[in-house]
Design an enzyme around this catalytic site. Structure first.
Site, PDB file in Angstrom:
ATOM      1  N   GLU A 256      -3.905  -6.787  -4.151  1.00 44.23           N
ATOM      2  CA  GLU A 256      -4.527  -6.207  -2.959  1.00 44.23           C
ATOM      3  C   GLU A 256      -5.951  -5.695  -3.185  1.00 44.23           C
ATOM      4  OE1 GLU A 256      -0.688  -4.627  -0.501  1.00 44.23           O
ATOM      5  OE2 GLU A 256      -1.366  -3.317  -2.105  1.00 44.23           O
TER       6      GLU A 256
HETATM    7  C1  TNX Z   1       2.486  -3.561  -1.322  1.00 41.48           C
HETATM    8  S1  TNX Z   1       3.561  -5.082  -3.548  1.00 41.48           S
HETATM    9  C2  TNX Z   1       1.936  -3.071  -2.494  1.00 41.48           C
HETATM   10  C3  TNX Z   1       1.996  -1.642  -2.765  1.00 41.48           C
HETATM   11  C4  TNX Z   1       2.650  -0.868  -1.649  1.00 41.48           C
HETATM   12  C5  TNX Z   1       3.834  -1.645  -1.143  1.00 41.48           C
HETATM   13  C6  TNX Z   1       4.647  -0.917  -0.128  1.00 41.48           C
HETATM   14  C7  TNX Z   1       2.213  -4.745  -4.138  1.00 41.48           C
HETATM   15  C8  TNX Z   1       1.845  -5.442  -5.341  1.00 41.48           C
HETATM   16  N1  TNX Z   1       1.449  -3.860  -3.504  1.00 41.48           N
HETATM   17  O1  TNX Z   1       0.696  -1.149  -3.009  1.00 41.48           O
HETATM   18  O2  TNX Z   1       3.063   0.357  -2.141  1.00 41.48           O
HETATM   19  O3  TNX Z   1       3.375  -2.839  -0.606  1.00 41.48           O
HETATM   20  O4  TNX Z   1       5.816  -1.620   0.158  1.00 41.48           O
END
Ligand code: TNX
Length: 497
Positions: free
Chosen positions: A299
């Site tokens: 992300e």
């Molecule tokens: C996605 S899964 C994220 C996290 C959040 C989560 C909440 C991933 C690698 N990153 O930063 O906490 O969703 O479900």
């Protein structure tokens, strides 16, 4: 003879017609001292009663790694592990076999031959969004190891806080650990705390995988070392999350207490950033006996793709330089130049979207393997139904126990089968999760579905690997979970008819 109810279901089990083995807290246990102590802890709470024979726990090299055999007769119990981890797994099975009847506690006569499908069977706990202290982590280790998980991945840093003391970078915990989502209290592990967790995990045959998430998810670093951080990128997604969940917009230098993701980044090209990573990775690696160091990579939504690729390639090399094998979330697979052998952790859906499968396959092309964490099946922080007070819904809406169960690791990504899969991991992100009771309520019973995906035969391959069988078996664990003090959500409630 009805077969006893076990989760994860074993490779093979034969229920015998013999009378059950009777057991009380004073039972004589012989064999491997660590295993004897591990079983003793489970028997201590039972009432004193004469046992019908002795229990022997031993290691005999021979079978596959992590495997064990268990033989219960009227007058004896023997658990034989191919190694210490296998013996420990066998003890967990024995614990599930204990049953209370009119004549006291017994273990049914049975023969079991059992081996894990995957070497890596993980749970992840996010200790950044909400901090969870050493005792809570130990309790989660107890819970996970009882279901034959052997990896604890700790998500140690994120926008909301930095949770591990780094001696060469003291401002991280001095300035960036005090708070959590919603303005709740934060916290951090001293290096001694972390060593205590690692040792407790090892005693439960679990390996700790530390994650330092970079280049995104690093707002906390801006509180400690502002010179390393870019300004937050306030995308539409960030604005929407703030509108939905509150928490205000992130601002460098101020603690972030909201739930938005993808706005923060370390400065990609600065030598100072590389020096920071070198220092942090060196200490984390030195504290961690296990073979892996996870550097995140998810992300990084405000980061230019070429910059991101350059960064994760460098970060993976810096991890290799510490002697560890890098793990990264699947987005990092987009980069050319990742260190060969880097392991990819897939967190897309059971049916991949948006090229997440392509990115994941690139780890395999680079000589690495894959950890599967399909978000709409085994993200334990998803609501189990729309009315769940805790949890999120972004992964295709609520995840029922049935949906958590009905998938198979080898059919998620084309071209990635058992040989390419290192294992399975069930993450628990903690935006909405404040304490052990919250952890229990979200994780149980769905964590049992993830355990079975990691340990047992493929979904649908045997009569036990069906929803109907699992539902009965998992519900049968509720008395054990009650005895262990787990605040689980009852199976019937998590799975509305
Ligand atoms: C996605 S899964 C994220 C996290 C959040 C989560 C909440 C991933 C690698 N990153 O930063 O906490 O969703 O479900």
């Amino acid at each position: 003879m009805a077969a006893p109810h076990l989760v994860p279901t074993p490779t093979s089990m034969t229920a015998l017609p013999d009378a059950a083995f009777r057991i009380g807290s004073g039972a004589e246990i012989t064999g491997d001292p660590a295993a004897v102590a591990a079983l003793q802890r489970h028997l201590d709470p039972l009432p004193a009663a004469p046992s019908s024979g002795s229990i022997d726990l031993s290691v005999q090299a021979g079978g596959p790694a992590g495997s064990y055999r268990l033989a219960v007769g009227t007058a004896s119990v023997a658990v034989t592990g191919a190694d210490a981890a296998g013996l420990f797994a066998g003890i967990q099975t024995l614990t599930q076999l204990l049953a209370e009847g009119p004549d006291g506690w017994t273990i049914p006569a049975v023969r079991i031959d059992d081996a894990p499908r995957f070497a890596y069977r993980g749970v992840m706990l996010d200790v950044a969004r909400h901090f969870h202290g050493v005792d809570t982590v130990k309790a989660y280790i107890d819970r996970a190891s009882s279901l034959k998980f052997n990896v604890l991945h700790l998500h140690l840093s994120d926008d909301q806080g930095w949770r591990l003391e780094i001696l060469s970078r003291p401002e991280l915990t001095a300035r960036a650990a005090a708070t959590a989502v919603g303005g709740d209290a934060g916290g951090f592990y001293t290096q001694d705390d972390y060593r205590e967790i690692v040792a407790y995990a090892a005693a439960h045959h679990m390996t700790v995988v530390p994650e330092i998430d970079v280049p995104g998810h690093t707002h906390a670093v801006s509180l400690a070392y502002p010179e390393l951080s870019e300004q937050p990128v306030l995308s539409e997604h960030v604005q929407e999350t703030v509108a939905q969940f509150g928490g205000g917009l992130p601002e460098n230098g101020s603690a972030y207490e909201g739930m938005a993701v993808g706005f923060s980044s370390l400065k990609i090209h600065d030598e100072e950033t590389s020096a920071f990573l070198r220092d942090v990775f060196a200490e984390v690696a030195a504290l961690t006996p296990g073979p892996y160091l996870h550097f995140g990579g998810d992300e990084a939504l405000g980061t230019d793709p070429a910059d991101f690729a350059e960064f994760v390639a460098r970060a993976s090399a810096l991890v290799v330089a510490t002697g560890k094998t890098p793990i990264a979330w699947h987005e990092a697979g987009a980069a050319d130049g990742l260190a060969p052998g880097t392991i990819g952790q897939y967190w897309g859906f059971v049916s991949p979207t948006d090229g997440m499968d392509d990115k994941t396959r690139r780890f395999v092309a680079g000589g690495g393997r894959v950890i599967l964490s399909p978000a709409d099946a085994i993200y334990l922080d998803m609501k189990f139904d729309a009315a769940s007070p805790l949890g999120l819904t972004w992964a295709n809406g609520p995840t029922s126990l049935r949906r958590a169960y009905e998938w198979d690791p080898a059919t998620v990504i084309d071209g990635i089968g058992d040989a390419e899969i290192l294992g399975v991991e069930a993450p628990l992100w903690t935006e909405t999760v404040r304490d052990l009771a919250d952890i229990d309520a979200l994780a149980f019973p769905r964590i049992a579905a993830a355990a079975e995906a990691g340990w047992s035969a493929p979904f649908g391959a045997t009569p036990e690997r069906t929803w109907e069988s699992f539902r009965t078996r998992v519900a049968a664990l509720e008395p054990l979970w009650t005895r262990l003090g787990i605040s689980f959500t009852p199976v019937a409630e998590g799975e509305p008819a």
